[in-house]
Design a protein around this motif. Sequence first.
Motif, mmCIF file in Angstrom:
data_model
loop_
_atom_site.group_PDB
_atom_site.id
_atom_site.type_symbol
_atom_site.label_atom_id
_atom_site.label_comp_id
_atom_site.label_asym_id
_atom_site.label_seq_id
_atom_site.Cartn_x
_atom_site.Cartn_y
_atom_site.Cartn_z
ATOM 1 N N THR A 176 30.579 41.022 48.087
ATOM 2 C CA THR A 176 31.659 42.018 48.132
ATOM 3 C C THR A 176 31.195 43.342 47.549
ATOM 4 O O THR A 176 31.606 44.408 48.011
ATOM 5 C CB THR A 176 32.933 41.524 47.408
ATOM 6 O OG1 THR A 176 32.588 41.103 46.089
ATOM 7 C CG2 THR A 176 33.587 40.387 48.154
ATOM 8 N N TYR A 177 30.319 43.306 46.557
ATOM 9 C CA TYR A 177 29.792 44.567 46.024
ATOM 10 C C TYR A 177 28.889 45.228 47.074
ATOM 11 O O TYR A 177 28.956 46.440 47.313
ATOM 12 C CB TYR A 177 29.026 44.339 44.712
ATOM 13 C CG TYR A 177 28.527 45.639 44.131
ATOM 14 C CD1 TYR A 177 29.414 46.543 43.550
ATOM 15 C CD2 TYR A 177 27.178 45.989 44.210
ATOM 16 C CE1 TYR A 177 28.970 47.760 43.053
ATOM 17 C CE2 TYR A 177 26.731 47.200 43.716
ATOM 18 C CZ TYR A 177 27.632 48.088 43.136
ATOM 19 O OH TYR A 177 27.198 49.294 42.658
ATOM 20 N N ASN A 207 32.120 48.810 45.219
ATOM 21 C CA ASN A 207 33.026 49.096 44.102
ATOM 22 C C ASN A 207 32.680 48.150 42.945
ATOM 23 O O ASN A 207 32.653 46.928 43.130
ATOM 24 C CB ASN A 207 34.475 48.878 44.583
ATOM 25 C CG ASN A 207 35.499 49.146 43.493
ATOM 26 O OD1 ASN A 207 35.159 49.300 42.318
ATOM 27 N ND2 ASN A 207 36.756 49.194 43.872
ATOM 28 N N ASP A 219 34.629 45.135 42.459
ATOM 29 C CA ASP A 219 34.403 44.048 43.411
ATOM 30 C C ASP A 219 33.018 43.446 43.219
ATOM 31 O O ASP A 219 32.433 42.889 44.151
ATOM 32 C CB ASP A 219 34.594 44.543 44.854
ATOM 33 C CG ASP A 219 36.059 44.812 45.146
ATOM 34 O OD1 ASP A 219 36.882 43.938 44.821
ATOM 35 O OD2 ASP A 219 36.382 45.897 45.659
ATOM 36 N N SER A 220 32.495 43.572 42.010
ATOM 37 C CA SER A 220 31.216 42.923 41.660
ATOM 38 C C SER A 220 31.518 41.847 40.621
ATOM 39 O O SER A 220 32.584 41.857 39.997
ATOM 40 C CB SER A 220 30.257 43.948 41.061
ATOM 41 O OG SER A 220 30.610 44.206 39.710
ATOM 42 N N ARG A 224 34.493 42.020 37.808
ATOM 43 C CA ARG A 224 35.545 40.987 37.740
ATOM 44 C C ARG A 224 35.550 40.327 36.376
ATOM 45 O O ARG A 224 36.611 39.985 35.838
ATOM 46 C CB ARG A 224 35.317 39.951 38.846
ATOM 47 C CG ARG A 224 35.555 40.512 40.230
ATOM 48 C CD ARG A 224 35.446 39.459 41.327
ATOM 49 N NE ARG A 224 35.762 40.054 42.611
ATOM 50 C CZ ARG A 224 34.881 40.229 43.603
ATOM 51 N NH1 ARG A 224 33.639 39.820 43.466
ATOM 52 N NH2 ARG A 224 35.253 40.810 44.725
ATOM 53 N N THR A 239 44.028 41.885 43.341
ATOM 54 C CA THR A 239 43.289 42.431 44.489
ATOM 55 C C THR A 239 41.800 42.100 44.390
ATOM 56 O O THR A 239 41.187 41.622 45.353
ATOM 57 C CB THR A 239 43.470 43.970 44.536
ATOM 58 O OG1 THR A 239 44.849 44.240 44.684
ATOM 59 C CG2 THR A 239 42.688 44.590 45.679
ATOM 60 N N HIS A 240 41.214 42.336 43.207
ATOM 61 C CA HIS A 240 39.762 42.154 43.092
ATOM 62 C C HIS A 240 39.360 40.682 42.966
ATOM 63 O O HIS A 240 38.288 40.306 43.450
ATOM 64 C CB HIS A 240 39.227 42.992 41.924
ATOM 65 C CG HIS A 240 39.467 44.457 42.136
ATOM 66 N ND1 HIS A 240 38.824 45.165 43.141
ATOM 67 C CD2 HIS A 240 40.319 45.325 41.542
ATOM 68 C CE1 HIS A 240 39.264 46.414 43.131
ATOM 69 N NE2 HIS A 240 40.171 46.541 42.168
ATOM 70 N N ARG A 278 39.512 39.156 46.415
ATOM 71 C CA ARG A 278 38.374 39.537 47.277
ATOM 72 C C ARG A 278 37.109 38.743 46.955
ATOM 73 O O ARG A 278 36.136 38.811 47.706
ATOM 74 C CB ARG A 278 38.072 41.026 47.126
ATOM 75 C CG ARG A 278 39.084 41.902 47.837
ATOM 76 C CD ARG A 278 38.633 43.339 47.745
ATOM 77 N NE ARG A 278 39.680 44.254 48.154
ATOM 78 C CZ ARG A 278 39.792 45.507 47.718
ATOM 79 N NH1 ARG A 278 38.910 45.979 46.845
ATOM 80 N NH2 ARG A 278 40.754 46.279 48.144
ATOM 81 N N CYS A 279 37.076 38.060 45.836
ATOM 82 C CA CYS A 279 35.893 37.256 45.475
ATOM 83 C C CYS A 279 35.841 36.028 46.379
ATOM 84 O O CYS A 279 36.836 35.323 46.545
ATOM 85 C CB CYS A 279 35.994 36.829 44.013
ATOM 86 S SG CYS A 279 34.760 35.598 43.560
ATOM 87 N N GLN A 291 41.311 37.125 53.884
ATOM 88 C CA GLN A 291 40.633 38.433 53.768
ATOM 89 C C GLN A 291 39.867 38.699 55.074
ATOM 90 O O GLN A 291 38.631 38.795 55.084
ATOM 91 C CB GLN A 291 39.629 38.412 52.588
ATOM 92 C CG GLN A 291 40.240 38.156 51.239
ATOM 93 C CD GLN A 291 40.980 39.379 50.688
ATOM 94 O OE1 GLN A 291 40.725 40.506 51.090
ATOM 95 N NE2 GLN A 291 41.895 39.147 49.777
#
Length: 439
Positions: free
Chosen positions: A37-38, A43, A46-47, A51, A71-72, A75-76, A367
């Motif tokens: 995701t990073y 972002n 999003d790493s 997180r 949200t973050h 996304r993981c 997602q």
Amino acid sequence: MQTSFTPAQLADPHVAESERILRKCVHCGFCTATCPTYVTLGNELDSPRGRIYLIKDMLENGRPADREIVTHIDRCLSCLACMTTCPSGVNYMHLVDHARAHIEETYRRPLPDRLIRGMLAAILPHPGRFRAALKLAALGRPFAGLFDRIGPLKPLAAMLRLAPRTVPPARPRPTASPTPRRGRVAILAGCAQPVLDPSINEATVRLLARLGIEVVAPKGEGCCGALVHHMGREDDALAAARRNVDAWTAEIEGDGLDAILITTSGCGTTVKDYGFMLRLDPAYAAKAARVSALAKDVTEYLASIELPEPSVRPGLVVAYHSACSMQHGQKITRQPKELLVRAGFVVKDPREGHLCCGSAGTYNILQPEISAKLRARKVKNIEATGATIVATGNIGCITQIASGSDLTVVHTVRLLDWAWGGPRPDGIPEPAAVLEAAE
Ligand code: SF4
Ligand code: SF4
């Protein structure tokens, strides 16, 4: 990383475990380079490192989850590439599992999200319901474009697109009682895999029977709980784990088991974690630890026993896609490829093999945009190997890669079964034709 939990907070064993994990992180950021995701979104939040900071802040301040952290964390992918990369041994899996359970307890999601998650949790772990839902999805496929235009309903569109056009009829669970017998194993039936592709466990049992291994299907065993576990639904996940521990314990204490075999690596990662998941339950802790110690991916087990020479040497070029749950979750990297080479396949490693294909349980439904980007990147890397056949050990990856390409994607064990005397998997041409095409 310094932490400042209070003694009262640390009295909660879940918080105490997360604190131990957090203290190991030295903020070096090595993990960001291999985080899908990073790499995709760029972002920091999003790493893995981002997180970890968000989770620390939420837990340390004892506050409910808010929209930003949800949200973050949502996304993981739980791909665990960060755990393979981390030089400090940070157990991100247990940390994010705790964060997800905390989110589920303290955050009220918007209604469409709640409904879609509730539906997935109620359907996917149950083969009968899942089969019926897939048949309905085939009828609903023309509406995917409509759902795509309504933001919160995009997961429904993704679900309809992922559903296969035809669903194989229900088949009995395969077992084998060869004589003479040189081993005895149980095989996890699972939930989604036998509905989507029953031939995987059938190939496994056929191959093991030829090798003299008895295969049993214990009564009462079902979904491993991974799907609900990754949604933070801890009560449901632990109930699934206890049910399976009971079923396998009856076999272990009866005629005994050499191993509990799993043919979906996502489930393997979870069953191998039952000992941790049930560590606080005095009635189950020891039994669950014994089950986890016996759990093996089918390729891990095959690599541990003596094999005869293969009866067919297909000689085909195969790209091996290592599922995240296989390489990062279970640290199985060598055995599937070595078995394929031994079986006579020419094995190619796609570039960026450490990056997730975007499947990740229900991630490709929840997602869909990030998942589609990761799938396109994965397919491009696989196609660059020149192979038209892909072998992998996880039904989620099979569905994901096949949904975005014309490649033939098969479970590794089906190729092994073929080489050791079983039928050629559907969709794979006669070897001579493929060798000519590859020359
Ligand atoms: S589990 Fe995967 S997606 Fe999640 S933080 Fe780690 S590397 Fe990134
Ligand atoms: S690599 Fe490990 S120690 Fe470094 S920031 Fe990531 S999780 Fe922390």
